[in-house]
Design a protein around this motif. Structure first.
Motif, PDB file in Angstrom:
ATOM      1  N   SER A   1      39.595  37.735  33.212  1.00  0.00           N
ATOM      2  CA  SER A   1      40.851  37.189  33.749  1.00  0.00           C
ATOM      3  C   SER A   1      41.964  38.225  33.703  1.00  0.00           C
ATOM      4  O   SER A   1      42.800  38.291  34.602  1.00  0.00           O
ATOM      5  CB  SER A   1      41.283  35.953  32.956  1.00  0.00           C
ATOM      6  OG  SER A   1      40.325  34.953  33.060  1.00  0.00           O
TER       7      SER A   1
ATOM      8  N   TYR B   1      41.631  41.307  34.141  1.00  0.00           N
ATOM      9  CA  TYR B   1      41.411  42.203  35.266  1.00  0.00           C
ATOM     10  C   TYR B   1      41.766  41.569  36.595  1.00  0.00           C
ATOM     11  O   TYR B   1      42.404  42.192  37.438  1.00  0.00           O
ATOM     12  CB  TYR B   1      39.964  42.688  35.272  1.00  0.00           C
ATOM     13  CG  TYR B   1      39.765  43.815  34.329  1.00  0.00           C
ATOM     14  CD1 TYR B   1      39.773  43.577  32.959  1.00  0.00           C
ATOM     15  CD2 TYR B   1      39.642  45.118  34.766  1.00  0.00           C
ATOM     16  CE1 TYR B   1      39.634  44.596  32.068  1.00  0.00           C
ATOM     17  CE2 TYR B   1      39.502  46.152  33.871  1.00  0.00           C
ATOM     18  CZ  TYR B   1      39.496  45.888  32.527  1.00  0.00           C
ATOM     19  OH  TYR B   1      39.375  46.905  31.642  1.00  0.00           O
ATOM     20  N   SER B   2      41.329  40.301  36.796  1.00  0.00           N
ATOM     21  CA  SER B   2      41.613  39.719  38.113  1.00  0.00           C
ATOM     22  C   SER B   2      43.108  39.516  38.293  1.00  0.00           C
ATOM     23  O   SER B   2      43.632  39.654  39.387  1.00  0.00           O
ATOM     24  CB  SER B   2      40.826  38.420  38.310  1.00  0.00           C
ATOM     25  OG  SER B   2      41.095  37.529  37.275  1.00  0.00           O
TER      26      SER B   2
ATOM     27  N   TRP C   1      45.441  41.401  37.051  1.00  0.00           N
ATOM     28  CA  TRP C   1      46.050  42.715  37.262  1.00  0.00           C
ATOM     29  C   TRP C   1      45.645  43.292  38.619  1.00  0.00           C
ATOM     30  O   TRP C   1      46.498  43.665  39.435  1.00  0.00           O
ATOM     31  CB  TRP C   1      45.634  43.633  36.115  1.00  0.00           C
ATOM     32  CG  TRP C   1      46.020  45.056  36.283  1.00  0.00           C
ATOM     33  CD1 TRP C   1      47.086  45.545  36.992  1.00  0.00           C
ATOM     34  CD2 TRP C   1      45.342  46.180  35.743  1.00  0.00           C
ATOM     35  NE1 TRP C   1      47.107  46.904  36.910  1.00  0.00           N
ATOM     36  CE2 TRP C   1      46.055  47.320  36.165  1.00  0.00           C
ATOM     37  CE3 TRP C   1      44.224  46.340  34.934  1.00  0.00           C
ATOM     38  CZ2 TRP C   1      45.661  48.605  35.793  1.00  0.00           C
ATOM     39  CZ3 TRP C   1      43.839  47.613  34.564  1.00  0.00           C
ATOM     40  CH2 TRP C   1      44.553  48.734  35.001  1.00  0.00           C
ATOM     41  N   ILE C   2      44.352  43.363  38.885  1.00  0.00           N
ATOM     42  CA  ILE C   2      43.870  44.079  40.055  1.00  0.00           C
ATOM     43  C   ILE C   2      44.016  43.260  41.328  1.00  0.00           C
ATOM     44  O   ILE C   2      44.608  43.708  42.308  1.00  0.00           O
ATOM     45  CB  ILE C   2      42.386  44.475  39.873  1.00  0.00           C
ATOM     46  CG1 ILE C   2      42.214  45.272  38.587  1.00  0.00           C
ATOM     47  CG2 ILE C   2      41.913  45.283  41.070  1.00  0.00           C
ATOM     48  CD1 ILE C   2      43.102  46.475  38.487  1.00  0.00           C
ATOM     49  N   SER C   3      43.507  42.021  41.315  1.00  0.00           N
ATOM     50  CA  SER C   3      43.511  41.262  42.561  1.00  0.00           C
ATOM     51  C   SER C   3      44.891  40.742  42.905  1.00  0.00           C
ATOM     52  O   SER C   3      45.180  40.474  44.048  1.00  0.00           O
ATOM     53  CB  SER C   3      42.545  40.087  42.469  1.00  0.00           C
ATOM     54  OG  SER C   3      41.261  40.544  42.146  1.00  0.00           O
ATOM     55  N   ARG C   4      45.720  40.567  41.875  1.00  0.00           N
ATOM     56  CA  ARG C   4      47.019  39.976  42.171  1.00  0.00           C
ATOM     57  C   ARG C   4      48.163  40.917  41.822  1.00  0.00           C
ATOM     58  O   ARG C   4      49.318  40.504  41.844  1.00  0.00           O
ATOM     59  CB  ARG C   4      47.160  38.658  41.402  1.00  0.00           C
ATOM     60  CG  ARG C   4      46.080  37.661  41.804  1.00  0.00           C
ATOM     61  CD  ARG C   4      46.466  36.249  41.492  1.00  0.00           C
ATOM     62  NE  ARG C   4      46.248  35.905  40.110  1.00  0.00           N
ATOM     63  CZ  ARG C   4      45.061  35.582  39.600  1.00  0.00           C
ATOM     64  NH1 ARG C   4      43.995  35.607  40.364  1.00  0.00           N
ATOM     65  NH2 ARG C   4      44.933  35.251  38.356  1.00  0.00           N
ATOM     66  N   ALA C   5      47.842  42.148  41.487  1.00  0.00           N
ATOM     67  CA  ALA C   5      48.856  43.159  41.195  1.00  0.00           C
ATOM     68  C   ALA C   5      49.916  42.650  40.232  1.00  0.00           C
ATOM     69  O   ALA C   5      51.099  42.897  40.391  1.00  0.00           O
ATOM     70  CB  ALA C   5      49.506  43.656  42.494  1.00  0.00           C
TER      71      ALA C   5
ATOM     72  N   LEU D   1      50.662  43.071  36.688  1.00  0.00           N
ATOM     73  CA  LEU D   1      50.402  43.729  35.413  1.00  0.00           C
ATOM     74  C   LEU D   1      51.064  43.010  34.236  1.00  0.00           C
ATOM     75  O   LEU D   1      50.438  42.842  33.195  1.00  0.00           O
ATOM     76  CB  LEU D   1      50.845  45.195  35.479  1.00  0.00           C
ATOM     77  CG  LEU D   1      50.514  46.028  34.246  1.00  0.00           C
ATOM     78  CD1 LEU D   1      49.025  45.999  33.965  1.00  0.00           C
ATOM     79  CD2 LEU D   1      50.990  47.455  34.418  1.00  0.00           C
TER      80      LEU D   1
END
Lengths: 533, 334, 336
Positions: A220, A222-223, A225-229, A231
């Motif tokens: 979670s 990661y998703s 941070w990465i998929s939804r920008a 941070l």
């Protein structure tokens, strides 16, 4: 002098805690609507999966680690000598490599299942296939088989140094269930330490869990941070997890606050119980299975795949420089981590406040590597910019590998501090006092007493840290300078592109580099001084 | 440590002095970009220092600030490119060469980013099915129950596909569709795009969503004989939205805001869209060239023409967050 | 005073390990700290050594305040119960450990090795030494730097009983010959009485009584001190008309009438006689040099009689007992 040691541990603790503090700053930027979305759609599953995974891995590593440690220390059976060190080999296999190997070995159209279908007379995987490896059970088995050596190591050391007298006493008292009634309770603190290390590894593992489709809290992070920008949102989840882990560790310490297992008078090996017949076979099997599944199978797979690839495309010329970089970085980091861990452990021995700071140095182990690296990033960049402004070369991230070393340190201090502490714990305090009253200060006492007497523990710590650094991927990936590749980053580059076959050679070299210290560790001679408690 | 730290420090300092050098931060894997960079160095004499990053490229450039050695930032997925611009990590580039080579929809209006290659989110179909046309919407059709393979719903490629679906049909329908696809899965969502071909060969599923260029890579034989077996079991189909075209994504690049070697950076971008480089994209990576003058690899072209979707890339990028949340909401990866 | 402690206190969590302890030790004196486990005697030793620090009070050595001085700068020798010989060093290197910065280290080591007669041991490692040999080496190591004070924590408790007395005598003789100032901790009353020039009895972090061995034994200032050194027969009673009634007749007591008292009677002060208090022999136990007889008095209570004489009594035999008034002590009952 005591003050100097305290200052040292304070500096180390600050260094380790800085990335966490930096995460706090990032998290404080806020993330609108994150938690309501998480609570509705993510947390129920992620929390359940995280807890199930931890419980499963915890039980598995405890059972396998303690059971095999007991078998090889208290019994004799054919193959024991080899198995005794071979049981450590899975340490050399990073979880992401093991996951990738097993996925392929057990793939529905892979060799094993094809073979089973051929025997059973099925024509295709739609008619018959084994349960998917990509599942919670698969993930638990896989992580458990790679992580049990943490428990095996600590439990075996405990059985070696503590058990003989007590176990003999139990036997003379007519106790037949020596393991359950005496050895197990005795090994509990050691098992607890090993299990908590293994669980933190499991919790931080993004590679294997993601590969195997288990949706832990780390995924979670990661998703988000990465998929939804997002941070700050990711930092918030990571910190919540960190709080959870710290809470668990404190609970565990609190639960055994009243257990004091003083070092036994004179450790000597347990009189081995020679097993015969089917019992010997069973013991051999019980110790061989973890080695086969945790090491031999994935390693063989890698050898076969690497061989195919070498025959097909040859060895990439960059492989050697990557191997060199891996060894250099891991060696430098090991020296640094060992030094800092020793300072922390000794400061903790000298002073109560040092003990608290020593605990603080272990915080980074509970933070996933990438998250830690993200926390470290603004700090090292700012430092480097300062260096450049001062006309000095930037050595942390803008021009050197300092940031990678710092990340390894923050990440693996727990292994060093804990390992050195347990080495020191075997030195009776009266040695310190004797040395002090004979005119040696804290530093002289450390040099003349603790250093020589805890050498085996220091060597063990160094080897563990080295293997972990050589395997480390996420922080290396994010923080290394231009043009520096390690085996792990090369492997990841190929795996991310989907060209796993290219990755097999690098993976094999990582395992080989990890194996050498593991074998050294297992072969380490027993303490030289029989009188050493 | 000294050796590494000083060695790299020196190489960086030397790099700053010698103008014929540039620094590339890329999330594209080294194996993919190396042939292009080697060709660039050969033609221009400019050496390229690279660092391959995955997660955290923007965070790293941001942290390095005005001292960042980064000249070119290269990444895949429109969302990542827009993210770089939104964070103020890029600078506008005015270049006739770039504008001539790249269609307007494939670059930022201010020249903050440029697409370098295109890839279609395609369908792999078991050969014996004889299927040649397909709508993305059909993936949720109960006809395919237990027959679909796909990677994680959180992977940027799938997030972009869902985002495009939202643009076409709105969030509510997209949610129902995603849940329908999930119900049709033959196995847990996961693995890589090539696993789709492998699983179809193994008879695990009949259709699956994967990027177009993997078919070329597998067909080329570079991945070894096994992958040829996999790819020979499937056929590549370019599906379309019912009221649109095939969902495409891009790989692209931007010039970093504080690029110390700006001229070299622009030179690299211009080289990458030249017919010569675009040919490498097509022939070595099997992507669709962004420069219309370059040809698509025959290994891909044999499966027919591809009509890009009408939805703009920026619109897809806007829906990315919603798409990622939908995947979690329907438990796509569970 | 060589060593002086002034109102020293130390607390561990909720436990007051030492409260307001003051103590002086003269040059060449051997002081024995004695008391039950947990009485604070070892804590006191650790404070003198400097491996622990007091919460309040001062410690001075040769007139210098050393309360805050780290152990390595105190010139205090410490001999541990487990000897704490460094297992990675030979006996000689153990002895040389405290002489590192001395120019004549080798000569000093040789001197102490000769004095203790352990020349044949010095090449060995600790695990190759017997318990008694380890004790010798530990003593040599502690004495080698010629400390101002030698601290010994239960120095003989790890030795076999058969060896203990001999080694104790030898050790004390050596210490006397070296004119060493010694503070020694023991839990064994006999050891305390026989080893020290002065005995300091402690209880619950306080000094109960200090003095020469014969003083604390013969003239205990409290029932506790009395009971610690001698296994008394005890009778409870109330003072009436200046005396308290006991099975052996009324005994004059210096307490006001109506005071509840305990009468303590040394087992050695009882002896069989032709007349006196009637009793029956319950058991006879030979304890080596002395013989202990348990007797049940006709009026109920049981008493013990100890004597170096063999009375030749048999179980079940009836006797008369008399008590020597010199062996009787009386304390208030509440002064436990």
């Amino acid at each position: 002098m005591t003050r100097a040691w305290l200052a040292g541990v304070a500096a180390v603790a600050a260094l380790v805690c800085l990335p966490v503090a930096s995460l706090l700053v990032i998290a404080a930027q806020g993330s609108s609507g994150l938690w309501s979305h998480l609570a509705a759609n993510v947390l129920p599953v992620a929390l359940r999966d995280t807890l199930v995974l931890l419980a499963g891995v915890g039980v598995l590593v405890a059972v396998v680690g303690t059971g095999t440690a007991w078998l090889v220390t208290a019994h004799d059976f054919p193959g024991r000598r080899v198995l005794e060190w071979a049981l450590l080999l899975p340490l050399a296999v990073p979880t992401y490599i093991s996951a990738y190997a097993w996925l392929d070995i057990l793939h529905p159209v892979g060799p094993v299942q094809g073979w089973i279908r051929a025997i059973l007379g099925y024509s295709g995987p739609r008619e018959f296939r084994l349960p998917d490896v990509r599942s919670m059970v698969g993930c638990i088995l896989l992580l458990g088989l790679v992580l049990y050596p943490y428990v095996y190591l600590t439990a075996r050391a405990m059985f070696f140094t503590q058990a003989a007298g007590l176990i003999e006493a139990a036997r003379t008292l007519g106790e037949r269930k020596v393991f359950r009634r005496v050895a197990l309770p005795l090994a509990r603190p050691a098992v607890a330490v090993g299990v908590s290390l293994a669980l933190m590894e499991a919790l931080n593992d993004i590679g294997a869990s993601e590969f195997l489709g288990v949706r832990t809290m780390t995924v979670s992070v990661y998703s988000t941070w990465i998929s939804r920008a997002d941070l700050p949102g990711a930092a918030q989840i990571a910190l919540a997890m960190l709080a959870l882990v710290v809470g668990l560790v404190m609970m565990e310490r609190w639960a055994r606050r009243n257990q004091r297992y003083a070092a036994g008078q004179r450790p000597r090996p347990i009189g081995r119980n020679a097993l015969r017949g089917w019992r010997a076979g069973l013991a051999m099997l019980a110790c061989a299975v973890p080695v086969l599944l945790g090491f031999a199978a994935p390693a063989t797979y890698l050898v076969v795949e690497a061989w195919k690839r070498i025959a097909f495309a040859g060895i990439s010329p960059t492989l050697w420089s990557e191997a060199l970089n891996t060894v250099l970085l891991a060696s430098a980091a090991t020296a640094l981590v060992l030094l800092c861990g020793t300072v922390a452990a000794y400061a903790g021995r000298l002073h109560g406040r040092g003990g608290l700071l020593a605990r603080a140095t272990t915080l980074g182990y509970a933070v996933p590597g990438t998250v830690l690296a993200i926390g470290l990033l603004p700090l090292v960049a700012a430092l480097d910019r300062g260096l450049i402004a001062a006309g000095l070369p930037a050595v942390l991230i803008l021009g050197g590998s300092g940031a990678v070393l710092l990340a390894y340190m923050a990440r693996f201090m727990a292994i060093a501090t804990g390992g050195v502490e347990s080495g020191f714990a075997r030195i009776p305090p009266s040695y310190d006092h004797a040395s002090r009253s004979l005119g040696q200060g804290p530093t002289g006492t450390f040099r003349r007493i603790h250093l020589p007497l805890s050498r085996p523990a220091l060597v063990a710590v160094a080897l563990l840290v080295f293997v972990d650094c050589a395997k480390e991927l996420p922080a290396t990936l994010l923080l290394r300078p231009l043009n520096v590749e390690t085996l792990a980053t090369h492997l990841y580059g190929e795996a991310a592109r989907g060209t796993y076959e290219e990755a097999a050679i690098a993976a094999l070299v990582i395992v080989a580099i990890g194996m050498a210290p593991v074998i050294l560790l297992a072969r380490q001679p027993r303490p030289r001084y029989p009188g050493t408690p | 440590m000294k050796h590494l730290a000083l060695g790299t420090a020196l190489s960086f300092l030397a790099g700053a002095a010698a103008a014929q050098e540039l620094n590339l931060y890329t999330t594209r894997e080294p194996g993919l970009v190396e042939p292009l960079l080697d060709a660039f160095t050969a033609s221009s004499g400019i050496e390229v220092n690279t660092i391959f990053l995955k997660e955290g490229l923007p965070e790293r450039v941001e942290a390095e600030g005005d001292r960042s050695p980064a000249d070119v930032l290269m990444t895949v997925d429109i969302g990542n490119l827009v993210d770089l611009v939104d964070r103020g990590l890029t600078q506008p580039v005015q270049s006739d060469v770039l504008e001539a080579a790249i269609p307007e929809s494939m670059r930022d209006a201010d020249g903050q980013w440029f697409a370098l290659s295109l890839r279609a989110r395609a369908l792999y179909v078991a050969k014996d099915l004889g299927l040649t046309e397909f709508h993305y919407e059909d993936l949720a059709d109960p006809e395919w129950k237990g027959r679909v393979c796909i990677r994680s719903g959180q992977h940027p490629y799938n997030v972009a596909l869902t985002a495009a679906y939202i643009a076409h049909h709105g969030e509510a329908e997209a949610e129902a569709w995603l849940a329908g696809v999930h119900d049709n899965l033959a196995r847990k969502a996961g693995g890589g795009d090539r696993d789709v071909a492998r699983d179809i060969m193994g008879g695990l599923c009949d259709i699956g969503i994967a990027n177009s260029y993997y078919v070329g890579q597998m067909l080329s034989g570079n991945g070894g004989p096994e992958q040829l077996e996999w790819v020979n079991a499937i056929r590549l189909v370019f599906p379309t939205f019912e009221n649109g075209g095939t969902q495409i994504n891009i790989s692209g690049a931007a010039v970093a805001k504080h690029a110390p070697n700006r001229d070299e950076a622009v030179a690299l971008l211009e080289y990458l869209v030249s017919p010569e480089a675009q040919k490498i994209y097509a022939e070595a990576n099997f992507e669709h060239p962004v420069n219309a003058t370059a040809a698509v690899s025959p290994l891909i072209v044999q499966f027919g023409d591809m009509t890009p979707d009408t939805i703009t890339l920026t619109e897809v990028a806007r829906n990315r967050k919603a798409a990622s949340e939908l995947a979690e909401k329907v438990g796509f990866d569970n | 005073m060589e060593l002086a402690l002034d109102r020293v206190s130390r607390r561990f969590g909720g436990v007051q390990a030492l409260s307001d302890v003051s103590l002086g030790v003269g040059r060449g004196e051997v002081v024995c700290l004695v008391g039950p486990s947990g009485c604070g005697k070892s804590t006191l030793l650790r404070l003198i050594a400097g491996v622990d620090r007091p919460d309040a009070g001062t410690i001075s050595l040769l007139g210098r305040d050393i309360t805050r001085v780290p152990p390595e700068d105190r010139h205090v020798g410490f001999m541990f119960q487990d000897y704490a010989l460094f297992p990675h060093l030979s006996a000689r290197d153990n002895i040389l450990f405290g002489l590192r910065r001395r120019a004549n280290a080798d000569a000093m080591a040789e001197e102490i090795i000769r004095r203790l007669g352990i020349g044949h041991l010095v090449g060995r490692f600790p695990h190759m030494l017997s318990g008694g040999e380890q004790q010798r080496v530990a003593l040599a190591r502690a004495l080698a730097p010629r400390p101002h004070v030698l601290l010994m924590d239960e120095p003989f408790s790890n030795l076999d009983r058969t060896l203990r007395d001999g080694i104790r005598e030898e050790t004390l003789a050596i210490l006397a010959a070296l004119e060493a100032t010694v503070v020694m901790v023991t839990h064994d009353p006999e050891e305390a009485l026989s080893s020290g020039d002065r005995v300091v009895l402690m209880r619950a972090g306080r000094v109960v009584q200090a003095g020469r061995g014969e003083d604390v034994y013969d003239r205990p200032e409290s029932a506790y001190a009395a009971g610690f050194f001698c296994d008394f027969n005890r009778f409870d009673g109330v003072v009436e008309r200046g005396a308290v009634a006991t099975p052996f007749g009324p005994i004059t007591a210096g307490f006001a009438d109506g005071t509840a008292v305990q009468v303590l009677l040394r087992p050695q002060a009882l002896h069989p006689a032709d007349t006196g208090t009637a009793a029956t022999v319950a058991s006879v136990t030979l304890m080596g040099e002395i013989e202990q007889t348990r007797l049940r008095l006709a009026c109920g209570p049981e008493v013990r009689l100890r004597s170096s004489r063999r009375h030749g009594l048999r179980q079940g035999e009836g006797v008369f007992l008399r008590a020597d008034p010199a062996g009787v002590l009386i304390f208030p009952a509440d002064a436990a």
